[in-house]
Design an enzyme around this catalytic site. Structure first.
Site, short mmCIF file in Angstrom:
data_model
loop_
_atom_site.label_atom_id
_atom_site.label_comp_id
_atom_site.label_asym_id
_atom_site.label_seq_id
_atom_site.Cartn_x
_atom_site.Cartn_y
_atom_site.Cartn_z
N GLY A 52 36.70 -38.29 -35.81
CA GLY A 52 37.21 -36.95 -36.10
C GLY A 52 36.60 -36.63 -37.39
O GLY A 52 37.10 -36.12 -38.24
N GLY A 53 34.41 -36.58 -36.91
CA GLY A 53 34.46 -36.49 -38.07
C GLY A 53 34.35 -34.93 -38.18
O GLY A 53 33.73 -34.64 -39.48
N GLY B 67 37.21 -33.39 -39.29
CA GLY B 67 38.40 -32.41 -40.36
C GLY B 67 38.22 -32.52 -41.37
O GLY B 67 36.99 -32.79 -42.01
N GLN B 68 39.08 -32.11 -42.39
CA GLN B 68 38.78 -32.81 -43.92
C GLN B 68 37.84 -32.86 -44.63
O GLN B 68 37.08 -32.82 -45.07
CB GLN B 68 40.19 -32.33 -44.53
CG GLN B 68 40.29 -31.87 -45.87
CD GLN B 68 41.40 -31.77 -46.63
OE1 GLN B 68 42.39 -32.76 -46.00
NE2 GLN B 68 41.59 -31.70 -47.29
N TYR C 149 53.88 -37.47 -37.10
CA TYR C 149 53.18 -38.05 -37.98
C TYR C 149 53.35 -39.44 -39.10
O TYR C 149 52.10 -40.23 -38.91
CB TYR C 149 52.41 -37.24 -38.57
CG TYR C 149 51.19 -37.18 -39.69
CD1 TYR C 149 50.00 -37.45 -39.16
CD2 TYR C 149 51.41 -36.67 -40.77
CE1 TYR C 149 48.95 -38.02 -40.37
CE2 TYR C 149 50.30 -37.06 -41.83
CZ TYR C 149 48.72 -36.99 -41.45
OH TYR C 149 48.15 -37.59 -42.69
#
Length: 359
Positions: A43-44, A46-47, A176
């Protein structure tokens, strides 16, 4: 987009790098002393991913940190180190990556955030729960040190909110939050059952100059972009909604220090970390010093219900005691850095000719 303000963090970490590396040689799951750990970030894009990769590459070398996602990367990402396609729902594909690249650490950022997850619960279950199953099992199979972030969203309306201790009631009401509690518990289970080196930090709202990505705390990012572009912002939370927050530099430093901490220092596998707590009203008051005619209106939406069930103040005394966590940024210098960063790296870059608010 590389953040200029992380340079001080990178420089300070370089100074302590040789001493900290000595700590690695005492744990059986660590990379051999002859080479730095090989790190895979999922998930690199993302933020946190790109900036985490930048910091880790400054410590261990560019080739030692592999960024991955299912998104096509920008040219800037490709130029700064290895990038590969990795689908966290493809277990065999992940196995191939770990074996071929001799991975030692896995940093798992892939997740659907709170507000986005509520709009697509089946996808959130797949990404946030099945994905965690895959990487946890992978880490067990190949004896990896694995980091999975958790969140203030792992608490719910039955949890004490001010302060919220490290161990307390957790009954979240978002998919979540439910998925993050699940990740915490299965990681702890694999630690006790199989000796997996699982590490997890519960982060508060993380503030960076990257455009907001669908989290309930993202008003604290969006307000800077909107205020500096237009001088106004419509906030989806009430003005007195207090939530814990953290500047991205502190967040990444916490992650690095936690990953480097010797196993024997850790009294638990999951820790709260934070830096400050504030309300939209308090943030706007500080921001108004940079944007004098800032006009903010408040129109609470469904995210207000989520925020009302989350901690107001996070108790991270366990992290401060066990592995000596200390934050650097408070609300005042957070606002100073964010104004400068959004102005320089986004607004000025997007349109050099456009008149921008003087700061």
């Amino acid at each position: 987009m590389w953040r200029k303000c992380l340079s001080s963090l990178v420089a300070s970490q370089r100074q302590v790098q040789p001493m900290l590396r000595l700590m690695h040689h005492h744990h059986p799951n660590q990379a051999p002393a002859t080479r730095p750990p090989k790190i895979l970030i999922t998930g690199g894009l993302g933020q946190l991913g790109i900036e985490c990769a930048k910091l880790l590459r400054s410590q261990y070398g560019s080739e030692s940190v592999i960024l991955s996602d299912i998104i096509k990367p920008s040219q800037a990402v490709l130029e700064n180190g290895p990038y590969i396609f990795a689908d966290i729902l493809d277990f065999k594909g992940l196995q191939k990556i770990v074996v071929n690249h001799r991975i030692d650490w896995l940093i798992h950022f892939s997740a659907l955030l709170s507000a986005v997850g509520e709009q697509n619960v089946p996808l959130a279950v797949r990404v946030n729960i099945e994905g965690v199953h895959n990487v946890i099992e992978l880490a067990k199979q190949y004896k990896l040190r694995i980091f999975v972030p958790s969140t203030i969203g792992a608490f719910g309306p039955d949890s004490p909110r001010n302060p919220t201790p490290n161990v307390t009631i957790q009954r979240p009401r978002t998919i979540y939050g439910v998925s993050k509690v699940h990740a915490e518990l299965i990681g702890e289970y694999y630690y006790h059952k199989f000796g997996l080196d699982f590490r997890c930090l519960r982060f508060p709202g993380v503030i960076s100059s990257d455009p907001p990505g669908g989290g309930t705390t993202d008003y604290a990012v969006a307000v800077f972009h909107e205020a500096l572009r237009h001088g106004k912002y419509t906030c989806y939370l009430k003005p007195d909604t207090r939530l814990p927050m953290m500047y991205i530099e502190d967040c990444l430093r916490a992650l690095l220090e936690f990953m480097r901490a010797p196993n024997e220092q850790l009294k638990r596998r999951v820790y709260n970390v934070t830096a400050m707590s504030f309300t939209p009203e308090e943030l706007v008051d500080k921001l108004s010093k940079h944007v004098p005619h800032l006009h903010v209106t408040y129109k609470p939406d469904s995210r207000q219900l989520i925020a009302d069930s989350w901690p107001q103040v996070f108790d991270d005394s366990d992290a401060r005691r066990d592995w000596h966590w200390k934050h650097k940024y408070d609300l005042t210098n957070l606002v100073d850095f964010m104004v400068k960063d959004v102005q320089e790296n986004y607004i000025n870059v997007e349109n050099g000719e456009r008149q921008t608010i003087k700061i």
